[in-house]
Design an enzyme around this catalytic site. Structure first.
Site, PDB file in Angstrom:
ATOM      1  N   ASP A  81       0.823  -1.206   0.000  1.00 40.45           N
ATOM      2  CA  ASP A  81       0.000   0.000   0.000  1.00 40.45           C
ATOM      3  C   ASP A  81       0.865   1.267   0.000  1.00 40.45           C
ATOM      4  O   ASP A  81       1.355   1.693   1.048  1.00 40.45           O
ATOM      5  CB  ASP A  81      -0.896  -0.040   1.249  1.00 40.45           C
ATOM      6  CG  ASP A  81      -1.801   1.158   1.325  1.00 40.45           C
ATOM      7  OD1 ASP A  81      -2.438   1.353   2.382  1.00 40.45           O
ATOM      8  OD2 ASP A  81      -1.885   1.915   0.338  1.00 40.45           O
TER       9      ASP A  81
ATOM     10  N   SER B  75      -1.397  16.364 -11.623  1.00 45.26           N
ATOM     11  CA  SER B  75      -1.610  16.112 -13.048  1.00 45.26           C
ATOM     12  C   SER B  75      -2.118  17.402 -13.679  1.00 45.26           C
ATOM     13  O   SER B  75      -2.974  18.070 -13.095  1.00 45.26           O
ATOM     14  CB  SER B  75      -2.658  15.003 -13.226  1.00 45.26           C
ATOM     15  OG  SER B  75      -3.124  14.968 -14.576  1.00 45.26           O
TER      16      SER B  75
HETATM   17  C1  LIG Z   1      -9.918  -2.731   3.930  1.00 44.54           C
HETATM   18  N1  LIG Z   1      -8.662  -2.695   3.205  1.00 44.54           N
HETATM   19  C2  LIG Z   1      -8.095  -3.973   2.764  1.00 44.54           C
HETATM   20  C3  LIG Z   1      -8.022  -1.511   2.887  1.00 44.54           C
HETATM   21  C4  LIG Z   1      -6.725  -1.488   2.378  1.00 44.54           C
HETATM   22  C5  LIG Z   1      -6.104  -0.281   2.043  1.00 44.54           C
HETATM   23  C6  LIG Z   1      -6.810   0.912   2.200  1.00 44.54           C
HETATM   24  C7  LIG Z   1      -6.209   2.216   1.822  1.00 44.54           C
HETATM   25  O1  LIG Z   1      -6.853   3.261   1.874  1.00 44.54           O
HETATM   26  N2  LIG Z   1      -4.939   2.227   1.382  1.00 44.54           N
HETATM   27  N3  LIG Z   1      -4.345   3.413   0.970  1.00 44.54           N
HETATM   28  C8  LIG Z   1      -8.113   0.886   2.691  1.00 44.54           C
HETATM   29  C9  LIG Z   1      -8.715  -0.309   3.037  1.00 44.54           C
END
Ligand SMILES: CN(C)c1ccc(C(=O)NN)cc1
Length: 328
Positions: free
Chosen positions: A34, A198
């Protein structure tokens, strides 16, 4: 030093899951890389059994190299309202062939239902900037921050694909992974994200419209979330498209294929093909699809999530503090 690891999309490309190993002997978990957050947290043996439904959990007591980080805790809430919290261990973490011996591993004690309900996801690995790591009292480095000095280049690349395995590479740019030139744009990391602006967009074969869109490159967000005016300009071109408050976004007939969406990156462009804009059918009956491009209302910035990223080969360059986008 450099490394590579495969990443696989869940159904509808809702998220991309990547294998990592933690501890000695190695415990193999599959997590969501992430770039929009900076905590490495995993399901753990410290959670209530009712919060675990099929996930693999990290058991620090089964790792001879784990050490509790005394007095440290973490708690995180994501843009969609999901959340998790727990305490912290230092342990060895391996991704592909790259190992960080003293990585902060945030063990969950609690997770919200969005995480419990996804049996395939064992946690998150943050690739944002360490400034937004939530560990208290002392924020902990991300895996990338811990390894980047030893990499041949202080960068990683994301090559996410639509319905097919892709990869995250660390420390090198694979020339075979993209075509044409890489368009580079400066990164504003003042909020801890891979932020950029952008210069504008185009709908289908229409003229390019200058319209600054400031946002973040976020592998952990599924959709492409843009300013309300840009989103309505796009859906205006689709017969039968409408904002459906029940569905929480724009919905349109799944066929014919909608127009492409193009956004600028410096003096280059990124094209989201129309067939990648149809995110998922909302019901089998009248074949309406939920759009992959939706409003960024209430967030404060746009989010270039997986719908945008999976069209491209994207370079997250911490050394040069820049983002590179290329076609593939
Ligand atoms: C519920 N889950 C798996 C998530 C995983 C990542 C995110 C997110 O905003 N990442 N930038 C939100 C929710």
């Amino acid at each position: 030093d450099f490394g590579s690891v495969s990443t696989d999309p869940e159904k509808h490309d809702v998220e991309y899951l990547t294998p990592i190993s933690i501890g000695t002997p190695p415990q193999d978990l599959i997590v969501d890389f992430d770039t929009g957050s900076s905590d490495l947290w995993v399901f753990s043996t410290e959670m209530a059994a009712s919060d675990i439904k099929g996930q693999t959990v990290y058991d620090p007591s089964n790792s001879s190299t784990s050490q509790i980080l005394q007095g440290s805790t973490w708690e995180i809430t994501y843009g969609d309202g999901s959340s998790s919290s727990g305490d912290v261990y230092i342990d060895t973490v391996t991704i592909g062939n790259l190992t960080v011996p003293n990585q902060a591993v945030e063990a969950a004690k609690k997770v919200s239902s969005e995480f419990t309900e996804d049996p395939n996801n064992d946690g998150l690995l943050g690739l944002g900037f360490t400034s937004i790591n939530t560990v208290q009292p002392t924020p902990q480095n991300t895996f990338f921050d811990n390894i980047k000095e030893s990499l041949d280049a202080r960068l990683f690349t994301a090559d996410l694909k639509h319905g097919a395995p892709g990869s995250y590479n660390f420390g090198y740019i694979d020339p075979a992974a993209y075509i044409g030139n890489i368009s580079w744009t400066p990164v504003d990391n003042s909020q801890g994200f891979w932020g950029f602006t952008s210069p504008g967009y185009a709908v289908g074969t229409g003229a390019f419209r200058n319209h600054s869109m400031t946002g973040i490159a976020d592998t952990g967000t599924t959709l492409l979330l843009l300013p309300k005016s840009v989103v309505s300009a796009y859906y205006k071109e689709i017969q039968g498209a409408e904002y459906d408050s029940d569905q929480g976004g724009y919905v349109f007939p799944c066929s014919p294929t909608p127009p492409d969406f193009v956004f600028g990156v410096n003096n280059g462009i990124v094209t989201v093909p129309g067939d990648m804009v149809s995110y998922a059918p909302v019901d089998t009956a009248n074949q309406n699809c939920f759009g992959g491009i939706q409003r960024d209302t209430g967030i404060g910035f746009s989010i270039f999530g997986d719908v945008a990223l999976k069209t491209s080969f994207v370079v997250f360059d911490a050394g040069g503090l820049q983002l590179g986008w290329a076609a593939k």
